[in-house]
Design an enzyme around this catalytic site. Structure first.
Site, short mmCIF file in Angstrom:
data_model
loop_
_atom_site.label_atom_id
_atom_site.label_comp_id
_atom_site.label_asym_id
_atom_site.label_seq_id
_atom_site.Cartn_x
_atom_site.Cartn_y
_atom_site.Cartn_z
CG ASP A 63 0.72 -0.71 5.24
OD1 ASP A 63 1.16 0.37 4.77
OD2 ASP A 63 0.45 -0.86 6.45
CE1 TYR A 154 0.36 14.56 -0.28
CE2 TYR A 154 0.58 16.80 -1.13
CZ TYR A 154 0.16 15.49 -1.30
OH TYR A 154 -0.47 15.11 -2.46
CE LYS A 158 2.42 13.16 -2.76
NZ LYS A 158 2.21 11.85 -3.40
P1 NAD Z 1 -6.80 8.65 -3.08
O1 NAD Z 1 -6.90 8.89 -1.62
O2 NAD Z 1 -8.00 8.20 -3.84
O3 NAD Z 1 -5.62 7.64 -3.41
C1 NAD Z 1 -4.59 7.32 -2.53
C2 NAD Z 1 -4.55 5.81 -2.40
O4 NAD Z 1 -3.45 5.44 -1.57
C3 NAD Z 1 -5.82 5.24 -1.73
O5 NAD Z 1 -6.35 4.20 -2.55
C4 NAD Z 1 -5.33 4.71 -0.41
O6 NAD Z 1 -6.05 3.57 0.05
C5 NAD Z 1 -3.88 4.38 -0.73
N1 NAD Z 1 -3.05 4.29 0.48
C6 NAD Z 1 -3.05 5.10 1.54
N2 NAD Z 1 -2.20 4.66 2.48
C7 NAD Z 1 -1.64 3.53 1.97
C8 NAD Z 1 -0.69 2.59 2.46
N3 NAD Z 1 -0.12 2.72 3.67
N4 NAD Z 1 -0.35 1.54 1.67
C9 NAD Z 1 -0.91 1.39 0.45
N5 NAD Z 1 -1.82 2.23 -0.07
C10 NAD Z 1 -2.17 3.29 0.69
O7 NAD Z 1 -6.30 10.04 -3.68
P2 NAD Z 1 -5.56 10.37 -5.07
O8 NAD Z 1 -5.70 11.82 -5.22
O9 NAD Z 1 -5.98 9.47 -6.17
O10 NAD Z 1 -4.04 10.09 -4.68
C11 NAD Z 1 -3.15 9.39 -5.53
C12 NAD Z 1 -1.79 10.09 -5.49
O11 NAD Z 1 -1.89 11.37 -6.09
C13 NAD Z 1 -1.29 10.33 -4.06
O12 NAD Z 1 0.10 10.07 -4.00
C14 NAD Z 1 -1.55 11.81 -3.87
O13 NAD Z 1 -0.74 12.39 -2.89
C15 NAD Z 1 -1.29 12.33 -5.25
N6 NAD Z 1 -1.84 13.66 -5.54
C16 NAD Z 1 -3.19 13.88 -5.54
C17 NAD Z 1 -3.67 15.16 -5.82
C18 NAD Z 1 -5.15 15.48 -5.84
O14 NAD Z 1 -5.51 16.66 -5.99
N7 NAD Z 1 -6.03 14.52 -5.70
C19 NAD Z 1 -2.78 16.19 -6.12
C20 NAD Z 1 -1.43 15.92 -6.13
C21 NAD Z 1 -0.96 14.64 -5.85
#
Ligand code: NAD
Length: 254
Positions: A63, A154, A158
């Site tokens: 976490d 958010y 970021k």
């Molecule tokens: P996702 O939700 O599949 O991945 C996020 C992961 O973070 C999940 O596996 C979740 O269990 C984990 N997580 C959440 N809270 C947590 C905590 N307290 N401790 C540990 N792990 C935790 O979505 P994703 O899109 O693969 O996100 C990965 C990264 O990419 C994130 O930082 C997200 O903000 C960023 N992002 C995603 C997008 C998009 O369009 N999908 C765009 C820009 C940035």
């Protein structure tokens, strides 16, 4: 001690983190698959994909809101493989809230994961990292490039990730350790397919209409860039933020 590099990835049970674990496995990098028990993702799927790619992985519950938990993740990798070469601070959450209605608690909870969690991950890994190591954090076009209405917390987190990685690049450069950020655009993952806090499946389909590349991205397309930044091929790339968005933020709307 084996020469085979070791990567620590948070949020590796889904989306971009899971795809990154597989990319690393294909490159002979052993992976610490950080998984958050509060979410319904199955880290065994990532581990199976890592093994199918010929790699080695270990699942660790983490976490990123807890220093003890993140430090324990790093310690587990040290006791398992005696090294950490790569850290991917990927874990993140997305919540929507009109700015005027946001509570201190909501603001803090989001930054605690998306910004402070990145700090905790980098800090824990860097304590064990030797020359040649690399940290990559995941930012977003929200905050990294654009503002986003009803997502100020958010976007703030970021944007903060960029200040953090740039500062780490400067501080750790003399020790031969690099730090970079990746700025994903719209990528189809559990986060973006959440219709309450993000675009949802329909919104992602519609986005294909205004993204010059004609579609949203796949997690693998971000993971490949993360893998490059983490590799010796990127030995002179540090303090940078690479946008992976199919030219979304480059396009002029008419
Ligand atoms: P996702 O939700 O599949 O991945 C996020 C992961 O973070 C999940 O596996 C979740 O269990 C984990 N997580 C959440 N809270 C947590 C905590 N307290 N401790 C540990 N792990 C935790 O979505 P994703 O899109 O693969 O996100 C990965 C990264 O990419 C994130 O930082 C997200 O903000 C960023 N992002 C995603 C997008 C998009 O369009 N999908 C765009 C820009 C940035």
């Amino acid at each position: 001690m084996s020469e085979q590099p070791v990567a620590m990835i948070t949020g590796a049970a889904s989306g971009i983190g899971a795809a990154t674990a597989v990319c690393f496995a294909e490159r002979g990098i052993r992976v610490g698959i950080g998984t958050f028990p509060g979410d319904p993702h199955d880290p065994e799927t990532t581990l199976r994909d890592v093994r199918d790619a010929g790699g080695e992985g270990v699942i660790v519950e983490v976490d990123v809101r807890s220093t003890e938990s993140v430090d324990a993740f790093a310690e587990t990798l040290i006791s398992t493989w005696q090294r950490i070469d790569i850290a991917i601070a990927n874990a993140g959450i997305l919540r929507g809230s009109a700015f005027g209605a946001i509570t201190d608690e909501q603001w803090h909870d989001l930054l605690n994961v998306d910004l402070h969690g990145v700090m905790r991950t980098a800090r824990a890994a860097l304590r064990h990292m030797a020359e040649g190591g690399s940290v990559t954090a995941i930012s977003s076009i929200a905050g990294g490039v654009y503002g986003w209405q009803e997502h100020a917390h958010y976007a703030t987190a970021k944007a903060g990730v960029l200040g953090l990685t740039r500062s780490l690049a400067v501080e750790y450069g003399p020790r031969g350790i690099r730090a970079n950020a990746v700025i994903p655009g719209l990528i189809r993952t559990p986060q973006s397919t959440d219709a309450v806090n993000s675009l949802g499946p329909d919104g992602l389909d519609r986005a294909g209409g205004y993204i010059p590349w004609g579609r949203v991205g796949h997690p693998r397309e971000v993971a490949e860039v993360i893998a490059f930044l983490s590799s010796p091929q990127a030995s002179y790339v540090s303090g940078q933020a690479i946008v992976v968005d199919g030219a979304l933020t480059t396009a002029m709307r008419d």
